[in-house]
Scaffold this motif. Structure first.
Motif, PDB file in Angstrom:
ATOM      1  N   MET A   1       0.844  -1.175   0.000  1.00  0.00           N
ATOM      2  CA  MET A   1       0.000   0.000   0.000  1.00  0.00           C
ATOM      3  C   MET A   1       0.888   1.236   0.000  1.00  0.00           C
ATOM      4  SD  MET A   1      -3.062   1.099   2.571  1.00  0.00           S
ATOM      5  CE  MET A   1      -2.063   1.732   3.884  1.00  0.00           C
ATOM      6  N   GLN A   2       0.489   2.217  -0.781  1.00  0.00           N
ATOM      7  CA  GLN A   2       1.195   3.490  -0.857  1.00  0.00           C
ATOM      8  C   GLN A   2       0.298   4.571  -0.277  1.00  0.00           C
ATOM      9  OE1 GLN A   2       1.666   4.958  -4.838  1.00  0.00           O
ATOM     10  NE2 GLN A   2       2.747   6.779  -4.190  1.00  0.00           N
ATOM     11  N   ILE A   3       0.871   5.440   0.541  1.00  0.00           N
ATOM     12  CA  ILE A   3       0.141   6.601   1.058  1.00  0.00           C
ATOM     13  C   ILE A   3       0.839   7.834   0.505  1.00  0.00           C
ATOM     14  CG2 ILE A   3      -0.528   7.897   3.115  1.00  0.00           C
ATOM     15  CD1 ILE A   3      -0.647   5.184   4.586  1.00  0.00           C
ATOM     16  N   ARG A   4       0.039   8.703  -0.112  1.00  0.00           N
ATOM     17  CA  ARG A   4       0.597   9.877  -0.781  1.00  0.00           C
ATOM     18  C   ARG A   4      -0.332  11.070  -0.602  1.00  0.00           C
ATOM     19  NH1 ARG A   4      -2.648  10.910  -4.869  1.00  0.00           N
ATOM     20  NH2 ARG A   4      -3.704   9.227  -5.968  1.00  0.00           N
ATOM     21  N   PRO A   5       0.197  12.289  -0.807  1.00  0.00           N
ATOM     22  CA  PRO A   5      -0.671  13.467  -0.745  1.00  0.00           C
ATOM     23  C   PRO A   5      -1.780  13.382  -1.790  1.00  0.00           C
ATOM     24  CG  PRO A   5       1.630  14.111  -0.624  1.00  0.00           C
ATOM     25  CD  PRO A   5       1.608  12.641  -0.971  1.00  0.00           C
ATOM     26  N   ALA A   6      -2.957  13.818  -1.418  1.00  0.00           N
ATOM     27  CA  ALA A   6      -4.088  13.838  -2.341  1.00  0.00           C
ATOM     28  C   ALA A   6      -3.892  14.918  -3.389  1.00  0.00           C
ATOM     29  CB  ALA A   6      -5.379  14.087  -1.573  1.00  0.00           C
ATOM     30  N   THR A   7      -4.420  14.682  -4.580  1.00  0.00           N
ATOM     31  CA  THR A   7      -4.392  15.659  -5.667  1.00  0.00           C
ATOM     32  C   THR A   7      -5.827  16.009  -6.050  1.00  0.00           C
ATOM     33  OG1 THR A   7      -4.483  14.038  -7.462  1.00  0.00           O
ATOM     34  CG2 THR A   7      -2.284  14.557  -6.561  1.00  0.00           C
ATOM     35  N   GLN A   8      -5.966  16.997  -6.887  1.00  0.00           N
ATOM     36  CA  GLN A   8      -7.293  17.381  -7.381  1.00  0.00           C
ATOM     37  C   GLN A   8      -7.967  16.207  -8.094  1.00  0.00           C
ATOM     38  OE1 GLN A   8      -8.967  20.132  -6.770  1.00  0.00           O
ATOM     39  NE2 GLN A   8      -7.303  21.107  -5.683  1.00  0.00           N
ATOM     40  N   ASN A   9      -7.188  15.365  -8.759  1.00  0.00           N
ATOM     41  CA  ASN A   9      -7.748  14.210  -9.464  1.00  0.00           C
ATOM     42  C   ASN A   9      -8.358  13.183  -8.509  1.00  0.00           C
ATOM     43  OD1 ASN A   9      -6.962  15.291 -11.922  1.00  0.00           O
ATOM     44  ND2 ASN A   9      -5.037  14.155 -11.980  1.00  0.00           N
ATOM     45  N   ASP A  10      -7.961  13.242  -7.240  1.00  0.00           N
ATOM     46  CA  ASP A  10      -8.470  12.280  -6.252  1.00  0.00           C
ATOM     47  C   ASP A  10      -9.807  12.696  -5.645  1.00  0.00           C
ATOM     48  OD1 ASP A  10      -6.102  10.766  -6.536  1.00  0.00           O
ATOM     49  OD2 ASP A  10      -5.093  11.991  -5.014  1.00  0.00           O
ATOM     50  N   ILE A  11     -10.229  13.922  -5.890  1.00  0.00           N
ATOM     51  CA  ILE A  11     -11.432  14.441  -5.221  1.00  0.00           C
ATOM     52  C   ILE A  11     -12.656  13.553  -5.427  1.00  0.00           C
ATOM     53  CG2 ILE A  11     -13.085  16.367  -5.170  1.00  0.00           C
ATOM     54  CD1 ILE A  11     -10.663  18.253  -5.459  1.00  0.00           C
ATOM     55  N   PRO A  12     -12.967  13.084  -6.641  1.00  0.00           N
ATOM     56  CA  PRO A  12     -14.167  12.235  -6.777  1.00  0.00           C
ATOM     57  C   PRO A  12     -14.127  10.987  -5.891  1.00  0.00           C
ATOM     58  CG  PRO A  12     -13.458  13.002  -8.927  1.00  0.00           C
ATOM     59  CD  PRO A  12     -12.370  13.387  -7.947  1.00  0.00           C
ATOM     60  N   LYS A  13     -12.986  10.323  -5.813  1.00  0.00           N
ATOM     61  CA  LYS A  13     -12.894   9.111  -4.984  1.00  0.00           C
ATOM     62  C   LYS A  13     -12.933   9.468  -3.500  1.00  0.00           C
ATOM     63  CE  LYS A  13     -12.521   4.764  -4.114  1.00  0.00           C
ATOM     64  NZ  LYS A  13     -13.565   3.796  -4.411  1.00  0.00           N
TER      65      LYS A  13
END
Length: 160
Positions: A1-13
């Motif tokens: 599992m990878q944990i990373r900063p959220a991006t604008q592309n992640d907003i829907p999920k």
């Protein structure tokens, strides 16, 4: 599992994970009629660092990290965590919390506090002590749970 900063592309999920939990009103002290824009502003506000957990390119969880209080309380971190409904029971919340503890310490926080853990949230009440959190306060009947009625809220704390 990878944990990373959220991006604008992640907003829907992120909205797909967070909005139903907030609207259910069983574990977070937020209005249950929040719009998607309000949910996004809450979870990804400028006072927070928002991250996502990914497995095989799919977002399976999200958390935020922020100062618990401003000013002289800003040395204590606060986080909120949510796991995708189809990813529960796989240790994702544990791994996000472990990651947040390291991240908070690296950012200079001295402790972490959860201000309002709903006592009926059995998963959180079970997991957080395993990760070093102590119940330092109990607010009797402080949460009006939609199923259980007046429910205690716990304050949990640990040094970093």
């Amino acid at each position: 599992m990878q944990i990373r900063p959220a991006t604008q592309n992640d907003i829907p999920k992120i909205l797909e994970i967070v909005a139903p939990v907030l609207r259910a009103g069983e574990t977070y002290v937020m209005p249950t009629d929040m719009t998607d824009d309000e949910v996004r502003a809450y979870w990804m506000g400028p006072d927070k660092e928002t991250l996502v957990a990914e497995e095989d390119g799919q977002i399976v969880g999200t958390y935020y990290l922020k100062a618990n209080q401003p000013g002289n309380g800003a040395h204590v971190a606060n986080c909120g965590y949510m796991t995708a409904p189809d990813a529960g029971g796989r240790g994702i919340a544990r791994r996000m919390c472990e990651n947040s503890l390291i991240r908070a310490k690296d950012r200079g926080f001295k402790a972490m506090q959860f201000n309002f853990v709903i006592a009926s949230n059995k998963a959180a009440v079970h997991l957080w002590p395993q990760l070093g959190f102590e119940i330092v306060g109990r607010l009797p009947g402080a949460y009006l749970h939609p199923v259980h009625g007046e429910t205690d809220a716990l304050i949990m704390y640990r040094k970093l």
